[in-house]
Write an enzyme that holds these catalytic residues in place. Sequence first.
Site, PDB file in Angstrom:
ATOM      1  CD  GLU A  46      63.974  84.216  10.298  1.00 55.66           C
ATOM      2  OE1 GLU A  46      65.004  84.093  10.971  1.00 55.66           O
ATOM      3  OE2 GLU A  46      63.965  84.744   9.177  1.00 55.66           O
ATOM      4  CG  HIS A  83      67.210  81.116  10.239  1.00 53.91           C
ATOM      5  ND1 HIS A  83      67.352  82.374   9.706  1.00 53.91           N
ATOM      6  CD2 HIS A  83      67.627  80.267   9.275  1.00 53.91           C
ATOM      7  CE1 HIS A  83      67.833  82.280   8.481  1.00 53.91           C
ATOM      8  NE2 HIS A  83      68.012  81.013   8.198  1.00 53.91           N
ATOM      9  CG  ASN A 124      68.229  84.979  12.497  1.00 55.48           C
ATOM     10  OD1 ASN A 124      68.415  83.809  12.159  1.00 55.48           O
ATOM     11  ND2 ASN A 124      67.193  85.670  12.086  1.00 55.48           N
ATOM     12  CG  ASP A 143      63.645  75.972   4.378  1.00 51.44           C
ATOM     13  OD1 ASP A 143      64.226  75.333   3.480  1.00 51.44           O
ATOM     14  OD2 ASP A 143      64.248  76.670   5.205  1.00 51.44           O
TER      15      ASP A 143
HETATM   16  C1  GLP Z   1      68.408  79.963   4.579  1.00 51.06           C
HETATM   17  C2  GLP Z   1      67.796  78.559   4.728  1.00 51.06           C
HETATM   18  C3  GLP Z   1      68.404  77.812   5.875  1.00 51.06           C
HETATM   19  C4  GLP Z   1      69.918  77.917   5.809  1.00 51.06           C
HETATM   20  C5  GLP Z   1      70.337  79.346   5.949  1.00 51.06           C
HETATM   21  C6  GLP Z   1      71.844  79.544   5.963  1.00 51.06           C
HETATM   22  O1  GLP Z   1      67.747  80.916   5.320  1.00 51.06           O
HETATM   23  N1  GLP Z   1      66.383  78.581   4.885  1.00 51.06           N
HETATM   24  O2  GLP Z   1      67.961  76.466   5.840  1.00 51.06           O
HETATM   25  O3  GLP Z   1      70.485  77.138   6.825  1.00 51.06           O
HETATM   26  O4  GLP Z   1      69.786  80.061   4.871  1.00 51.06           O
HETATM   27  O5  GLP Z   1      72.334  79.643   4.676  1.00 51.06           O
HETATM   28  P1  GLP Z   1      73.855  79.489   4.285  1.00 51.06           P
HETATM   29  O6  GLP Z   1      74.175  78.036   4.425  1.00 51.06           O
HETATM   30  O7  GLP Z   1      73.931  79.942   2.863  1.00 51.06           O
HETATM   31  O8  GLP Z   1      74.640  80.327   5.223  1.00 51.06           O
END
Ligand code: GLP
Length: 235
Positions: free
Chosen positions: A135, A130, A128, A62
């Site tokens: 989402e 995702h 959440n 993404d």
């Molecule tokens: C973002 C990214 C996800 C990632 C998530 C969790 O929203 N788009 O790909 O998995 O954050 O982030 P973290 O690893 O910092 O908890």
Amino acid sequence: MKIIVAKDPKQAGMKGYEIFADALNNGAQVFGLATGSTPLTTYEQIANSQLDFSDRLSVNLDEYKGISPDNDQSYQYFMDKNLFSKKQFKHSYLPNGLATDDAEEIKRYDQVIAENPIDLQLLGLGLNGHIGFNEPGTSFDGGTHVVDLTESTINANSRFFDNIDDVPKQAYSMGIGSIMKSKKILLEAYGEKKAGIVAKMIEGPVTEDVPASVLQNHPDVVVILDEASASKLSK
Ligand code: GLP
């Protein structure tokens, strides 16, 4: 699903590295990569290793919409800083956050994924549930799309920005359908804050309300947790 519980994110990063090394040694050509704080320990191990990805490809999940690749909050910048500057790939694909025509960009990225089937896809986990930026409520069989980020995600990601108003409200994300076509999936999730959603992902019903629960339907998934994120699992 195969669940590995490591002591802490550092040890978990070693396990993640081993899965990348195995895939590479077994001929994987295309690596699906993720951003966020979670993959950092795995990237660090890869960066400091002798593994050679110079004839392999990477495809990221993404990118925020509306910020340029050299903005220090873009996922392109994150990947350059934490992996690509240290470990060379033959080519690395990401969605283009500055694309002006959404339909064109979506078509382009879906084509990238179709032409370069992902052998190993790395995922983090949003609070959440995702995956990528898919989402809750996202269809399980879609491709690349523009996402309106939820309040929860904007709040969670605001820790990386000076001001919550600077957090982009939209992103391009690979779809869950594309993620599920990956040959193998490695999901990493660490910390107490993730324990509730980890339990739902693994032990709860498969539902679009918890996007990561779809992984229960994939034949080859490894989940790497640390002790804190595994603490709400029933066994
Ligand atoms: C973002 C990214 C996800 C990632 C998530 C969790 O929203 N788009 O790909 O998995 O954050 O982030 P973290 O690893 O910092 O908890």
